[in-house]
Design a protein around this motif. Sequence first.
Motif, PDB file in Angstrom:
ATOM      1  N   LYS A   1      -9.073  48.310 -47.446  1.00  0.00           N
ATOM      2  CA  LYS A   1     -10.070  47.318 -47.076  1.00  0.00           C
ATOM      3  C   LYS A   1     -11.295  48.053 -46.528  1.00  0.00           C
ATOM      4  O   LYS A   1     -11.253  48.649 -45.460  1.00  0.00           O
ATOM      5  CB  LYS A   1      -9.495  46.377 -46.012  1.00  0.00           C
ATOM      6  CG  LYS A   1     -10.351  45.146 -45.733  1.00  0.00           C
ATOM      7  CD  LYS A   1      -9.645  44.224 -44.752  1.00  0.00           C
ATOM      8  CE  LYS A   1     -10.498  42.992 -44.469  1.00  0.00           C
ATOM      9  NZ  LYS A   1      -9.838  42.097 -43.485  1.00  0.00           N
ATOM     10  N   GLY A   2     -12.393  48.022 -47.283  1.00  0.00           N
ATOM     11  CA  GLY A   2     -13.591  48.745 -46.882  1.00  0.00           C
ATOM     12  C   GLY A   2     -13.636  50.169 -47.398  1.00  0.00           C
ATOM     13  O   GLY A   2     -14.575  50.902 -47.119  1.00  0.00           O
ATOM     14  N   PHE A   3     -12.597  50.583 -48.178  1.00  0.00           N
ATOM     15  CA  PHE A   3     -12.557  51.934 -48.735  1.00  0.00           C
ATOM     16  C   PHE A   3     -12.422  51.840 -50.258  1.00  0.00           C
ATOM     17  O   PHE A   3     -12.408  50.754 -50.839  1.00  0.00           O
ATOM     18  CB  PHE A   3     -11.378  52.727 -48.155  1.00  0.00           C
ATOM     19  CG  PHE A   3     -11.552  53.140 -46.726  1.00  0.00           C
ATOM     20  CD1 PHE A   3     -12.160  54.343 -46.402  1.00  0.00           C
ATOM     21  CD2 PHE A   3     -11.119  52.320 -45.697  1.00  0.00           C
ATOM     22  CE1 PHE A   3     -12.325  54.730 -45.084  1.00  0.00           C
ATOM     23  CE2 PHE A   3     -11.277  52.684 -44.374  1.00  0.00           C
ATOM     24  CZ  PHE A   3     -11.883  53.896 -44.068  1.00  0.00           C
ATOM     25  N   ASN A   4     -12.276  53.010 -50.853  1.00  0.00           N
ATOM     26  CA  ASN A   4     -12.052  53.118 -52.292  1.00  0.00           C
ATOM     27  C   ASN A   4     -10.890  52.217 -52.722  1.00  0.00           C
ATOM     28  O   ASN A   4      -9.825  52.222 -52.117  1.00  0.00           O
ATOM     29  CB  ASN A   4     -11.741  54.585 -52.616  1.00  0.00           C
ATOM     30  CG  ASN A   4     -11.607  54.839 -54.096  1.00  0.00           C
ATOM     31  OD1 ASN A   4     -10.967  54.092 -54.806  1.00  0.00           O
ATOM     32  ND2 ASN A   4     -12.222  55.919 -54.557  1.00  0.00           N
ATOM     33  N   LYS A   5     -11.108  51.453 -53.804  1.00  0.00           N
ATOM     34  CA  LYS A   5     -10.064  50.554 -54.299  1.00  0.00           C
ATOM     35  C   LYS A   5      -9.626  50.968 -55.700  1.00  0.00           C
ATOM     36  O   LYS A   5      -9.650  50.185 -56.655  1.00  0.00           O
ATOM     37  CB  LYS A   5     -10.554  49.108 -54.273  1.00  0.00           C
ATOM     38  CG  LYS A   5     -10.716  48.536 -52.874  1.00  0.00           C
ATOM     39  CD  LYS A   5     -11.151  47.065 -52.928  1.00  0.00           C
ATOM     40  CE  LYS A   5     -11.110  46.424 -51.532  1.00  0.00           C
ATOM     41  NZ  LYS A   5     -11.972  47.088 -50.571  1.00  0.00           N
ATOM     42  N   ALA A   6      -9.215  52.231 -55.823  1.00  0.00           N
ATOM     43  CA  ALA A   6      -8.730  52.727 -57.111  1.00  0.00           C
ATOM     44  C   ALA A   6      -7.316  52.250 -57.390  1.00  0.00           C
ATOM     45  O   ALA A   6      -6.854  52.291 -58.537  1.00  0.00           O
ATOM     46  CB  ALA A   6      -8.781  54.256 -57.132  1.00  0.00           C
ATOM     47  N   GLY A   7      -6.613  51.798 -56.361  1.00  0.00           N
ATOM     48  CA  GLY A   7      -5.236  51.361 -56.519  1.00  0.00           C
ATOM     49  C   GLY A   7      -5.118  50.095 -57.348  1.00  0.00           C
ATOM     50  O   GLY A   7      -5.887  49.154 -57.184  1.00  0.00           O
ATOM     51  N   ASP A   8      -4.136  50.090 -58.248  1.00  0.00           N
ATOM     52  CA  ASP A   8      -3.888  48.931 -59.120  1.00  0.00           C
ATOM     53  C   ASP A   8      -2.391  48.652 -59.112  1.00  0.00           C
ATOM     54  O   ASP A   8      -1.619  49.276 -59.842  1.00  0.00           O
ATOM     55  CB  ASP A   8      -4.395  49.230 -60.525  1.00  0.00           C
ATOM     56  CG  ASP A   8      -4.333  48.009 -61.446  1.00  0.00           C
ATOM     57  OD1 ASP A   8      -3.523  47.112 -61.179  1.00  0.00           O
ATOM     58  OD2 ASP A   8      -5.107  47.982 -62.425  1.00  0.00           O
ATOM     59  N   ILE A   9      -1.975  47.720 -58.273  1.00  0.00           N
ATOM     60  CA  ILE A   9      -0.550  47.453 -58.099  1.00  0.00           C
ATOM     61  C   ILE A   9       0.080  46.868 -59.355  1.00  0.00           C
ATOM     62  O   ILE A   9       1.237  47.151 -59.672  1.00  0.00           O
ATOM     63  CB  ILE A   9      -0.311  46.527 -56.868  1.00  0.00           C
ATOM     64  CG1 ILE A   9       1.179  46.390 -56.558  1.00  0.00           C
ATOM     65  CG2 ILE A   9      -0.958  45.167 -57.080  1.00  0.00           C
ATOM     66  CD1 ILE A   9       1.837  47.672 -56.139  1.00  0.00           C
ATOM     67  N   LYS A  10      -0.679  46.077 -60.109  1.00  0.00           N
ATOM     68  CA  LYS A  10      -0.149  45.479 -61.340  1.00  0.00           C
ATOM     69  C   LYS A  10       0.118  46.565 -62.380  1.00  0.00           C
ATOM     70  O   LYS A  10       1.172  46.584 -63.027  1.00  0.00           O
ATOM     71  CB  LYS A  10      -1.133  44.448 -61.887  1.00  0.00           C
ATOM     72  CG  LYS A  10      -1.402  43.279 -60.953  1.00  0.00           C
ATOM     73  CD  LYS A  10      -0.132  42.480 -60.662  1.00  0.00           C
ATOM     74  CE  LYS A  10      -0.434  41.278 -59.761  1.00  0.00           C
ATOM     75  NZ  LYS A  10       0.813  40.566 -59.357  1.00  0.00           N
TER      76      LYS A  10
ATOM     77  N   HIS B   1      -1.349  54.345 -49.603  1.00  0.00           N
ATOM     78  CA  HIS B   1      -1.882  55.101 -48.472  1.00  0.00           C
ATOM     79  C   HIS B   1      -2.360  54.230 -47.313  1.00  0.00           C
ATOM     80  O   HIS B   1      -2.066  54.511 -46.149  1.00  0.00           O
ATOM     81  CB  HIS B   1      -3.033  55.984 -48.966  1.00  0.00           C
ATOM     82  CG  HIS B   1      -3.706  56.765 -47.887  1.00  0.00           C
ATOM     83  ND1 HIS B   1      -3.098  57.819 -47.237  1.00  0.00           N
ATOM     84  CD2 HIS B   1      -4.943  56.646 -47.315  1.00  0.00           C
ATOM     85  CE1 HIS B   1      -3.924  58.319 -46.334  1.00  0.00           C
ATOM     86  NE2 HIS B   1      -5.048  57.623 -46.359  1.00  0.00           N
ATOM     87  N   ASP B   2      -3.099  53.193 -47.616  1.00  0.00           N
ATOM     88  CA  ASP B   2      -3.769  52.385 -46.581  1.00  0.00           C
ATOM     89  C   ASP B   2      -2.962  51.127 -46.283  1.00  0.00           C
ATOM     90  O   ASP B   2      -2.713  50.310 -47.176  1.00  0.00           O
ATOM     91  CB  ASP B   2      -5.169  52.004 -47.076  1.00  0.00           C
ATOM     92  CG  ASP B   2      -6.053  51.414 -45.987  1.00  0.00           C
ATOM     93  OD1 ASP B   2      -5.552  50.604 -45.188  1.00  0.00           O
ATOM     94  OD2 ASP B   2      -7.247  51.752 -45.957  1.00  0.00           O
ATOM     95  N   PRO B   3      -2.532  50.909 -45.016  1.00  0.00           N
ATOM     96  CA  PRO B   3      -1.701  49.738 -44.694  1.00  0.00           C
ATOM     97  C   PRO B   3      -2.411  48.400 -44.872  1.00  0.00           C
ATOM     98  O   PRO B   3      -1.755  47.357 -44.937  1.00  0.00           O
ATOM     99  CB  PRO B   3      -1.319  49.970 -43.226  1.00  0.00           C
ATOM    100  CG  PRO B   3      -2.366  50.882 -42.689  1.00  0.00           C
ATOM    101  CD  PRO B   3      -2.759  51.769 -43.837  1.00  0.00           C
ATOM    102  N   SER B   4      -3.746  48.406 -44.947  1.00  0.00           N
ATOM    103  CA  SER B   4      -4.446  47.144 -45.195  1.00  0.00           C
ATOM    104  C   SER B   4      -4.100  46.595 -46.578  1.00  0.00           C
ATOM    105  O   SER B   4      -4.194  45.395 -46.826  1.00  0.00           O
ATOM    106  CB  SER B   4      -5.964  47.326 -45.052  1.00  0.00           C
ATOM    107  OG  SER B   4      -6.481  48.190 -46.039  1.00  0.00           O
TER     108      SER B   4
END
Length: 407
Positions: A292-301, A318-321
């Motif tokens: 949240k507020g950082f890089n959003k390269a993660g794609d859970i799907k 990595h990020d608990p948000s």
Amino acid sequence: MSRFIFSLIILVFLAVILEIYSFQAFKTISKNKLIRFGFLAASILVYINFFITVLSYDRKNGQTPQFQMSMGLVLTFLIPKLLILIILFGEDIYRFTVKLISSISNSETQTIPGRRKFISQIALGIAAIPFVSFIYGIIQGKYNYKVLKYQLTFDDLPEAFDGYTITQISDIHSGSFTNKEKIQYGVDLINEQKSDLMLFTGDIVNNTADEMDDWIDVFSKLEAKEGKYSILGNHDYGDYMDWKNPEDKIKNFEKIKGIHKKIGFELLLNESRYLEKNGQKVALIGVENWGKGFNKAGDIKKASLNVNKEDFKILMSHDPSHWEVMIKKDDFNYHLTLSGHTHGLQMGIEIPGFFRFSPSQFVYKQWAGLYQEFGRYINVNRGFGYHAFPGRVGIWPEITVIELKKA
């Protein structure tokens, strides 16, 4: 640049106010000029070092250990003096109130009561606590590794994984390291856990791949019986550097991904693997950084494409948000999520079972330790290394060992 200059002006103004009140406290309790001016001189040297470091700082080099140390020393001197300011300013309110009441009730001119010695003694005594704590945190606290063990029970855990152990480490931040012997001690402590699986949840460097050059031989000794897997953290993308050109950033990113292979970890980039034992399996899912507020390269799907809903799932993010915003209520049911990122701000107070506090909790709902909601767990590892502040005060570097149990 104007914002930077404005910030420096505010810092200078704050420092002047803090030094005035701190000097008053020393002046009240002692007539010894060596004591009164010695601490003031030390503070001035710390400020001079900080401003020289900041004004000569080049973002192309990232946060160097020298930059972090100058920042750490400033905090070590400022925070205790902030407590002195609060206490003595409270006394000033009392003194001026007494003066005002006396002036109203008596026509004669009343002087402001003098500063009381015992109040200054209390202020300095309280301020000494964080001062000593910060000094300890910089010298030794950042190496005060703690092994935290949890046993988690699940109804749908495959029987073959009953008693299966996982060691989680996070936030190595190798660019901050200065003492190889201490880091080797931490790595040996990780290996002493003799877990089945080892998972690293991101931020292997501060900014650049070459920060890890002197540490590959140390971290390549990490051992786990059935494999080592890792993901990326926000610092691994090189977003906090001023790069000469986009190509340099891309090359650095590729080198950072290559580090994981060099130290024996399989890096999961929005993908999954099955862990198999006696014909049964557990899904391990690794997403790139999503914050949240950082890089959003993660794609859970994308990461979960080859995983079935009924599988038992361990997620590395990595990020608990990410867990708070997207994962904990997901119908796909991610049983256990492992995160890091927050470091618990590397500062706080933790009395197990009684009290926990860190300014980190004002930013992250899940800021350190184990949490459970909707029958799902997240562990937020406090990190192995350190960043920005070159130490740890009350929030110690963590090695997490989780044992899975079948209900």
